[in-house]
Design an enzyme around this catalytic site. Sequence first.
Site, PDB file in Angstrom:
ATOM      1  N   ASP A 105      49.331  38.233  37.302  1.00 58.41           N
ATOM      2  CA  ASP A 105      49.073  38.286  38.741  1.00 58.41           C
ATOM      3  C   ASP A 105      48.820  36.924  39.370  1.00 58.41           C
ATOM      4  O   ASP A 105      48.460  35.958  38.702  1.00 58.41           O
ATOM      5  CB  ASP A 105      47.907  39.220  39.046  1.00 58.41           C
ATOM      6  CG  ASP A 105      46.611  38.801  38.366  1.00 58.41           C
ATOM      7  OD1 ASP A 105      46.666  38.300  37.216  1.00 58.41           O
ATOM      8  OD2 ASP A 105      45.529  38.965  38.955  1.00 58.41           O
ATOM      9  N   GLU A 172      44.371  40.141  36.365  1.00 57.63           N
ATOM     10  CA  GLU A 172      43.257  39.388  35.768  1.00 57.63           C
ATOM     11  C   GLU A 172      42.314  38.865  36.838  1.00 57.63           C
ATOM     12  O   GLU A 172      41.103  38.823  36.622  1.00 57.63           O
ATOM     13  CB  GLU A 172      43.797  38.231  34.925  1.00 57.63           C
ATOM     14  CG  GLU A 172      42.714  37.453  34.172  1.00 57.63           C
ATOM     15  CD  GLU A 172      41.994  36.405  35.008  1.00 57.63           C
ATOM     16  OE1 GLU A 172      40.784  36.186  34.779  1.00 57.63           O
ATOM     17  OE2 GLU A 172      42.632  35.800  35.909  1.00 57.63           O
TER      18      GLU A 172
END
Length: 442
Positions: A105, A172
């Site tokens: 991400d 994350e």
Amino acid sequence: MKSSRILRTTLFLAGVIGTQVAGAAALPAPFAEQLNASYPAIETLYQDLHRNPELGFNEHQTAAKLAERAKALGFDVTTGVGGTGVVAILRNGPGPTVMLRTELDALPVQEKTSLPFASKVTTKNAAGDTVSVMHACGHDLHMSAWYGTAKLMAGNRKAWSGTLMLVGQPSEEPVNGASAMLKDGLFTRFPKPDYALSFHDDASMPSGTIMYHAGPFRASSDVVSITVFGQGGHGAVPHEARDPIVMASRIVLALQTLVSRENNPIDPVVITVGSIHGGTQANIIPDQVTMQLSVRTFKPEVRKRVLASIAREAKGEAMAAGAPKEPLVEVKPGTDSVYNDPETLARMVKAVQGAVGPEFVKEMPPKMTSEDFSQYGQQPGVKAILLHVGAVDAARLDAAKKAGQPLPGTHSPQWAPDFKPTVVNTIKAETAILLDLMPAKK
């Protein structure tokens, strides 16, 4: 007690690493040649990922790009794990199972690097707001190294034995992707690893410097929301109201004493009030104020005590101010602290020294930033190690230090890692550790 534990850990590492550097084996020559040949494809992937970032649990194209490349290398690939996660398995005979994780991400940040491949992406966040998106934390670099390492390992199967487990983890940044993958059977549907490994880029050291810290390394993280209730009224007659803005201000100041007066100074705690909202205009006293706090600790017992103390301080200040009711204190648990097992870390450091040279391997202090990689190491039988890699040109870093001017770091709209030396040494370090943990059959 903690000081003596840290001292024992430091002495242990110094002894193990110091006596074993001379015996550290370099990567086989063919690996370096193959890495050079693969570099253009790795850089192309990096620029594509950087140009096209996606937010947590929406990394559909990012996951597809990694899955496609892992399949082409011969891995057994499963997508959609924990939402958008990728799991790629390569079985290569008897031996340990080793997991190499990367994050997928990006962040809701508007890029200001002026790179020719800078992100111009905008999207809707979970709240429905339009936000810019950027790989401001280097996850695109991590994914590129993950692919480069996978390529080396897949192309040299005679050099190792065991099961290589590559994990592309979603989300994350909000520290909830690791737990989502675990809940979706990461260690039950797939082989449970004996070792888990991950790397993170860092703005504090020159490009390609591999950095390590034994024991508690990255802090736990929790978000606390506090809603303070008052009695609204006219700003000209505050005595006829109960002002929640004043209450909230007193709470902000009181929270700092939890760090300065209630906590042992050698047990780090950070309490940051990052958001405070109340009121609509100057002459109106609102009836409530909301605050959001980021709370960071290392020890579970300190974490528990600090969270309870935050609620106590909020309620106490409201009571002292005659609030009509208690504040609402809500804790959104984040992630646990990262713990690097000293013995396993010492073994990995030795392997890395052989691959990149001892001059490129440095010990670093712990950081109060958080990483949900910690969740893997919480699982019984899994030894998880997180290492960092410097990503700033050495001359630029030296000039900034001499000038006393900080350079942009991770989460900055100007974060742009010095890519080639950083990714090359990361791939070398990852590969060396995997070869050490999964040596070839004799």
